[in-house]
Design a protein around this motif. Sequence first.
Motif, PDB file in Angstrom:
ATOM      1  N   LYS A  38       1.276   7.342   1.843  1.00  0.00           N
ATOM      2  CA  LYS A  38       0.515   8.036   2.961  1.00  0.00           C
ATOM      3  C   LYS A  38      -1.051   7.406   2.975  1.00  0.00           C
ATOM      4  CE  LYS A  38       2.815  11.587   1.058  1.00  0.00           C
ATOM      5  NZ  LYS A  38       3.361  12.821   0.241  1.00  0.00           N
ATOM      6  N   GLU A  39      -1.050   6.454   2.223  1.00  0.00           N
ATOM      7  CA  GLU A  39      -2.417   5.855   2.089  1.00  0.00           C
ATOM      8  C   GLU A  39      -2.998   5.440   3.233  1.00  0.00           C
ATOM      9  OE1 GLU A  39      -6.487   4.474   1.287  1.00  0.00           O
ATOM     10  OE2 GLU A  39      -5.661   6.508   0.623  1.00  0.00           O
TER      11      GLU A  39
ATOM     12  N   ARG B 198      -2.718   7.045   6.805  1.00  0.00           N
ATOM     13  CA  ARG B 198      -5.079   8.036   6.520  1.00  0.00           C
ATOM     14  C   ARG B 198      -5.605   6.754   7.249  1.00  0.00           C
ATOM     15  NH1 ARG B 198      -9.491   8.703   3.831  1.00  0.00           N
ATOM     16  NH2 ARG B 198      -8.480   6.330   2.481  1.00  0.00           N
ATOM     17  N   ILE B 199      -5.606   5.686   6.449  1.00  0.00           N
ATOM     18  CA  ILE B 199      -6.506   4.673   6.944  1.00  0.00           C
ATOM     19  C   ILE B 199      -6.726   4.849   8.235  1.00  0.00           C
ATOM     20  CG2 ILE B 199      -6.967   2.824   6.674  1.00  0.00           C
ATOM     21  CD1 ILE B 199      -6.493   2.799   3.557  1.00  0.00           C
TER      22      ILE B 199
ATOM     23  N   GLU C 271       0.764  -0.755   0.064  1.00  0.00           N
ATOM     24  CA  GLU C 271      -0.120  -0.324   0.252  1.00  0.00           C
ATOM     25  C   GLU C 271       0.516   1.275  -0.156  1.00  0.00           C
ATOM     26  OE1 GLU C 271      -2.708   1.711  -0.459  1.00  0.00           O
ATOM     27  OE2 GLU C 271      -4.341  -0.070   0.237  1.00  0.00           O
ATOM     28  N   ASN C 272       0.252   2.293  -0.646  1.00  0.00           N
ATOM     29  CA  ASN C 272       1.181   3.087  -0.826  1.00  0.00           C
ATOM     30  C   ASN C 272       1.101   4.153   1.255  1.00  0.00           C
ATOM     31  OD1 ASN C 272       0.668   6.303  -0.047  1.00  0.00           O
ATOM     32  ND2 ASN C 272       1.983   6.152  -2.506  1.00  0.00           N
TER      33      ASN C 272
ATOM     34  N   TYR D 218      -7.392   7.499  10.267  1.00  0.00           N
ATOM     35  CA  TYR D 218      -9.037   7.204  10.375  1.00  0.00           C
ATOM     36  C   TYR D 218     -10.157   5.983  11.007  1.00  0.00           C
ATOM     37  CZ  TYR D 218     -13.880   6.962   8.376  1.00  0.00           C
ATOM     38  OH  TYR D 218     -15.294   7.268   8.199  1.00  0.00           O
TER      39      TYR D 218
END
Length: 206
Positions: free
Chosen positions: A64-65, A68-69, A61-62, A72
């Motif tokens: 930054k993503e 973010r996940i 996975e990226n 969240y």
Amino acid sequence: MKVKICGITDVSTAQAAVKLGADAIGLVFADSKRKVSLDRAKEIVLALPSEVKKIGVFVNENSKEMERIASYVGLTHLQLHGDESAIYCESLSLPVIKAISFQGNKVLAAMQSFPADYILLDGPKGKYHGGNGTAFNWSEVQTAYLNGKKLILAGGLHVENVEEAISIMNPYMVDVSSGVETNGVKDLVKIEAFINKVKTRKVGGE
């Protein structure tokens, strides 16, 4: 001995597993039949006690993503099953569990300097990254290569073999998914039996 139940997809199963003694819950965000949506994952995390580890499973996975996940949802650990590099892992803000399929001790030797708090040893890869519910030969593993890292043992574990696996490997944690399922669905009877087998095991097999 700590227990992680991986591939949880609903609140009620997560809460039941924790009540039965699970120390960690695994939420899969990579392609898998157990993949969970971000909103569902957040719902699960919010329903669990703070001391329970909430581990997100990712594959290439990226960063930054993934961050973010994690923010969240409320994850506490990141479990990586792809080709993530040392530099990639060093950049992450949460503790890293680096998963590898056991294919000999040369791979383990190379992990000695890898920047991960935990090493997860899994069975052979299946359709998706990660194990396919198949155990490997625990006796072949030279755990000395993992000195200084916490070992999480996965791959084909179930109530009938987990005691033997622990006696050979002496891991920090055991990780189970398909081994506590019936027809692809988490089975609370199997979860309870698995956790009880691990938690009631006496030191040294006495």
